[in-house]
Design a protein around this motif. Structure first.
Motif, PDB file in Angstrom:
ATOM      1  N   ARG A   6       0.807  -1.212   0.000  1.00 30.55           N
ATOM      2  CA  ARG A   6       0.000   0.000   0.000  1.00 30.55           C
ATOM      3  C   ARG A   6       0.846   1.271   0.000  1.00 30.55           C
ATOM      4  NH1 ARG A   6      -3.046  -3.969   2.137  1.00 30.55           N
ATOM      5  NH2 ARG A   6      -5.321  -3.796   2.214  1.00 30.55           N
ATOM      6  N   ALA A   7       2.044   1.175   0.557  1.00 30.21           N
ATOM      7  CA  ALA A   7       2.886   2.365   0.712  1.00 30.21           C
ATOM      8  C   ALA A   7       3.649   2.721  -0.553  1.00 30.21           C
ATOM      9  CB  ALA A   7       3.874   2.156   1.861  1.00 30.21           C
ATOM     10  N   ILE A   8       3.798   1.772  -1.466  1.00 28.41           N
ATOM     11  CA  ILE A   8       4.642   1.974  -2.649  1.00 28.41           C
ATOM     12  C   ILE A   8       3.788   1.875  -3.908  1.00 28.41           C
ATOM     13  CG2 ILE A   8       6.563   1.025  -3.980  1.00 28.41           C
ATOM     14  CD1 ILE A   8       7.700   0.065  -1.244  1.00 28.41           C
ATOM     15  N   GLY A   9       3.915   2.861  -4.773  1.00 29.39           N
ATOM     16  CA  GLY A   9       3.183   2.849  -6.027  1.00 29.39           C
ATOM     17  C   GLY A   9       1.737   3.282  -5.857  1.00 29.39           C
ATOM     18  N   GLU A  10       0.982   3.086  -6.927  1.00 28.62           N
ATOM     19  CA  GLU A  10      -0.427   3.470  -6.962  1.00 28.62           C
ATOM     20  C   GLU A  10      -1.272   2.260  -7.338  1.00 28.62           C
ATOM     21  OE1 GLU A  10      -1.158   6.420  -5.989  1.00 28.62           O
ATOM     22  OE2 GLU A  10       0.889   7.239  -5.996  1.00 28.62           O
ATOM     23  N   ALA A  11      -2.585   2.438  -7.244  1.00 25.98           N
ATOM     24  CA  ALA A  11      -3.501   1.369  -7.623  1.00 25.98           C
ATOM     25  C   ALA A  11      -3.203   0.908  -9.051  1.00 25.98           C
ATOM     26  CB  ALA A  11      -4.944   1.853  -7.510  1.00 25.98           C
ATOM     27  N   SER A  12      -3.235  -0.389  -9.239  1.00 23.88           N
ATOM     28  CA  SER A  12      -2.983  -1.054 -10.522  1.00 23.88           C
ATOM     29  C   SER A  12      -1.509  -1.140 -10.896  1.00 23.88           C
ATOM     30  CB  SER A  12      -3.764  -0.387 -11.668  1.00 23.88           C
ATOM     31  OG  SER A  12      -5.154  -0.480 -11.419  1.00 23.88           O
ATOM     32  N   ASP A  13      -0.600  -0.590 -10.078  1.00 25.35           N
ATOM     33  CA  ASP A  13       0.818  -0.844 -10.314  1.00 25.35           C
ATOM     34  C   ASP A  13       1.123  -2.309 -10.019  1.00 25.35           C
ATOM     35  OD1 ASP A  13       1.616   1.627 -11.203  1.00 25.35           O
ATOM     36  OD2 ASP A  13       2.170   2.375  -9.220  1.00 25.35           O
ATOM     37  N   GLN A  14       2.297  -2.746 -10.454  1.00 22.47           N
ATOM     38  CA  GLN A  14       2.663  -4.146 -10.287  1.00 22.47           C
ATOM     39  C   GLN A  14       3.598  -4.356  -9.100  1.00 22.47           C
ATOM     40  OE1 GLN A  14       4.427  -5.156 -14.030  1.00 22.47           O
ATOM     41  NE2 GLN A  14       2.506  -5.873 -14.926  1.00 22.47           N
ATOM     42  N   VAL A  15       3.363  -5.459  -8.407  1.00 25.81           N
ATOM     43  CA  VAL A  15       4.256  -5.932  -7.352  1.00 25.81           C
ATOM     44  C   VAL A  15       4.845  -7.249  -7.829  1.00 25.81           C
ATOM     45  CG1 VAL A  15       4.434  -6.728  -4.977  1.00 25.81           C
ATOM     46  CG2 VAL A  15       2.923  -4.804  -5.535  1.00 25.81           C
ATOM     47  N   MET A  16       6.173  -7.319  -7.885  1.00 23.72           N
ATOM     48  CA  MET A  16       6.862  -8.525  -8.332  1.00 23.72           C
ATOM     49  C   MET A  16       7.095  -9.467  -7.156  1.00 23.72           C
ATOM     50  SD  MET A  16       9.752  -6.766 -10.799  1.00 23.72           S
ATOM     51  CE  MET A  16      10.039  -8.266 -11.756  1.00 23.72           C
ATOM     52  N   SER A  17       6.923 -10.746  -7.402  1.00 24.25           N
ATOM     53  CA  SER A  17       7.165 -11.734  -6.359  1.00 24.25           C
ATOM     54  C   SER A  17       7.697 -13.011  -6.975  1.00 24.25           C
ATOM     55  CB  SER A  17       5.875 -12.040  -5.592  1.00 24.25           C
ATOM     56  OG  SER A  17       6.097 -13.041  -4.615  1.00 24.25           O
ATOM     57  N   ALA A  18       8.740 -13.559  -6.380  1.00 20.30           N
ATOM     58  CA  ALA A  18       9.248 -14.855  -6.810  1.00 20.30           C
ATOM     59  C   ALA A  18       8.215 -15.925  -6.497  1.00 20.30           C
ATOM     60  CB  ALA A  18      10.557 -15.174  -6.095  1.00 20.30           C
ATOM     61  N   THR A  19       8.183 -16.968  -7.309  1.00 19.57           N
ATOM     62  CA  THR A  19       7.354 -18.130  -6.999  1.00 19.57           C
ATOM     63  C   THR A  19       8.180 -19.396  -7.221  1.00 19.57           C
ATOM     64  OG1 THR A  19       6.496 -18.159  -9.274  1.00 19.57           O
ATOM     65  CG2 THR A  19       5.153 -17.057  -7.610  1.00 19.57           C
ATOM     66  N   SER A  39       5.964  -1.946 -12.879  1.00 18.18           N
ATOM     67  CA  SER A  39       6.574  -2.655 -11.750  1.00 18.18           C
ATOM     68  C   SER A  39       7.208  -1.652 -10.791  1.00 18.18           C
ATOM     69  CB  SER A  39       7.628  -3.643 -12.250  1.00 18.18           C
ATOM     70  OG  SER A  39       7.089  -4.551 -13.180  1.00 18.18           O
ATOM     71  N   LYS A  40       6.778  -1.652  -9.533  1.00 21.32           N
ATOM     72  CA  LYS A  40       7.262  -0.679  -8.552  1.00 21.32           C
ATOM     73  C   LYS A  40       7.934  -1.315  -7.337  1.00 21.32           C
ATOM     74  CE  LYS A  40       5.307   2.544 -11.028  1.00 21.32           C
ATOM     75  NZ  LYS A  40       6.119   3.415 -11.897  1.00 21.32           N
ATOM     76  N   LEU A  41       7.493  -2.526  -6.984  1.00 20.37           N
ATOM     77  CA  LEU A  41       7.924  -3.144  -5.732  1.00 20.37           C
ATOM     78  C   LEU A  41       8.267  -4.603  -5.979  1.00 20.37           C
ATOM     79  CD1 LEU A  41       8.131  -3.244  -2.553  1.00 20.37           C
ATOM     80  CD2 LEU A  41       5.665  -3.753  -2.569  1.00 20.37           C
ATOM     81  N   LEU A  42       9.356  -5.062  -5.335  1.00 20.59           N
ATOM     82  CA  LEU A  42       9.727  -6.469  -5.329  1.00 20.59           C
ATOM     83  C   LEU A  42       9.546  -7.006  -3.922  1.00 20.59           C
ATOM     84  CD1 LEU A  42      11.105  -9.066  -6.502  1.00 20.59           C
ATOM     85  CD2 LEU A  42      13.301  -8.023  -5.829  1.00 20.59           C
ATOM     86  N   LEU A  43       8.748  -8.058  -3.786  1.00 16.48           N
ATOM     87  CA  LEU A  43       8.651  -8.777  -2.513  1.00 16.48           C
ATOM     88  C   LEU A  43       9.691  -9.894  -2.537  1.00 16.48           C
ATOM     89  CD1 LEU A  43       4.767  -9.063  -2.010  1.00 16.48           C
ATOM     90  CD2 LEU A  43       6.338  -7.291  -1.171  1.00 16.48           C
ATOM     91  N   PHE A  44      10.587  -9.858  -1.574  1.00 17.89           N
ATOM     92  CA  PHE A  44      11.738 -10.758  -1.535  1.00 17.89           C
ATOM     93  C   PHE A  44      11.709 -11.521  -0.225  1.00 17.89           C
ATOM     94  CE2 PHE A  44      16.509 -11.146  -0.805  1.00 17.89           C
ATOM     95  CZ  PHE A  44      16.683 -12.163  -1.734  1.00 17.89           C
ATOM     96  N   CYS A  45      12.191 -12.765  -0.244  1.00 26.91           N
ATOM     97  CA  CYS A  45      12.174 -13.609   0.954  1.00 26.91           C
ATOM     98  C   CYS A  45      13.533 -14.274   1.107  1.00 26.91           C
ATOM     99  CB  CYS A  45      11.071 -14.664   0.821  1.00 26.91           C
ATOM    100  SG  CYS A  45      10.763 -15.636   2.309  1.00 26.91           S
TER     101      CYS A  45
END
Length: 383
Positions: free
Chosen positions: A101-114, A158-164
């Motif tokens: 919610r804090a990064i980017g705007e509605a409909s922006d992309q969040v990248m996540s590894a799978t 693409s604005k945010l990468l979720l990393f683990c």
């Protein structure tokens, strides 16, 4: 102290998510990521002392707890942080959602590894963002999110990468060069990162060390939200205490703003347990790590001898990511439940060829689980 981990605590009738799921049936619960070990004695003592006080009113973050986190980051990772970088949260998953919610705007992309822990996929959607899945690659028997795949997958949205790191599932511990390559791409493409490092104290492979992504330098630190918690390590998830480390003041303020009126403060017993765990729990954890290593080594040997199953090396966590594809099961989760072992289905993580098994349990329970799995598959598969 080693005997602490051989003692099976009866969790039935305690409203345990893990055990209530299969209440009344002969299914060993080895799914959700909490261990069956009692919390460190120092944590239990601290909670007793706080409860004996008798008053449980609104509670500020203890000043000494921030100081303890600062000292811990410096001692373990040579990472110098400041008190105002720390934002306390009642759980790590809400941190993932706040970052989206804090990064980017509605409909922006969040990248996540799978494959990935399911909230990595649900958090962007719940935040009005699109999910851009980046498949991990197997390199030298390790599952990795590769820097090149970030570059080839991203779009202008693409604005945010979720990393683990360590990764859940699979237990990969990223090396410094691998992290540096990821950081380079993040900076090159003007991304931000939310780095889930909740399993950082559960590195099992001797010689490996956790490296916080944000500790690599001020440039990547300014674009990173680091999430940590004592919950997995010390088995205190039910007390709801975690924290974000956000060096960038503008990013930190956005993170704080989106939580206002929605995310509650940490409760006082969560603070109490966290302080005791981080102040007095390191020796206890060394015994736990040795126990988990022995469970891991046993599981690796046994699973890889069962027809239809395979298991890669596990560098961290107490979560085994078992490839069941060769068994050709129509519904793996149901099959193994029928065999008396309740695991997490791989489809929830993005890959239905796998099952995730929690080996944070007593050895006798793990051996019984393996016996049941072997018996079921030997009977199922043709000779």
């Amino acid at each position: 102290m080693e005997k602490l981990f051989d003692h099976r605590v009866d969790r039935r009738g305690t409203s345990s998510q893990k055990w209530e799921k299969y209440s009344g049936s002969d299914i060993l619960p080895m799914w959700v990521a909490d261990t069956d070990f009692a919390a460190p004695p120092a944590v239990v003592r601290a909670l007793h002392e706080r409860i004996d006080h008798g008053v449980f009113g609104y509670t500020n973050t203890p000043t000494e707890l921030n100081a303890l986190i600062i000292e811990r980051m410096q001692r373990l990772y040579n990472w110098r942080i400041e008190a105002n970088w720390i934002v306390w949260l009642p759980g790590l998953v809400c941190g993932l959602n706040l970052a989206c919610r804090a990064i980017g705007e509605a409909s922006d992309q969040v990248m996540s590894a799978t494959p990935i822990y399911p909230p990595f996929i649900s958090a962007p959607r719940l935040s009005g963002r699109q999910v851009l899945k980046v498949p991990m690659q197997q390199v030298d028997r390790r599952m990795l999110l590769l820097a090149d795949d970030i570059t080839t997958s991203l779009t202008p949205q693409s604005k945010l990468l979720l990393f683990c790191n360590p990764h859940n599932p699979g237990g990969t511990v990223y090396r410094k060069a691998e992290l540096e390559a990821l950081a380079e791409r993040v900076l090159q493409h003007d991304l931000y990162v939310c780095s889930d490092e909740i399993h950082c104290d559960l590195v099992l492979e001797p010689g490996l060390q956790h490296i916080p992504l944000a500790s690599l330098g001020p440039e990547i630190a300014a674009r990173t939200i680091t999430l940590m918690a004592p919950s997995k390590t010390y088995n205190i998830a039910g007390l709801g205490c975690s924290f974000a480390i956000i060096p960038n003041p503008q990013l930190r303020q956005r993170f704080i703003n989106v939580r206002k009126g929605i995310v509650p403060d940490v409760n006082l017993l969560g603070f109490t347990a966290t302080e005791a765990a981080y102040r007095h729990g390191d020796e206890w954890n060394q015994y736990q790590l040795q126990y988990l290593r022995e469970n891991r080594d046993y599981l690796l040997t046994e699973i890889n001898q069962i027809p239809g199953l395979s298991l890669l090396p596990i560098e961290a966590t107490y979560l085994a990511w078992i490839d069941v594809s060769a068994a050709k099961l129509t519904n793996p989760a149901h099959f193994f439940e029928q065999a008396g072992v309740g695991m997490s289905p791989g489809r929830d993580f993005g890959d239905s060829r796998f099952m995730r098994l929690n080996f944070g349990c007593t050895r006798d329970m793990l051996e019984e689980a393996v016996r049941r799995i072997r018996a079921a598959l030997v009977n199922e598969l043709p000779a």
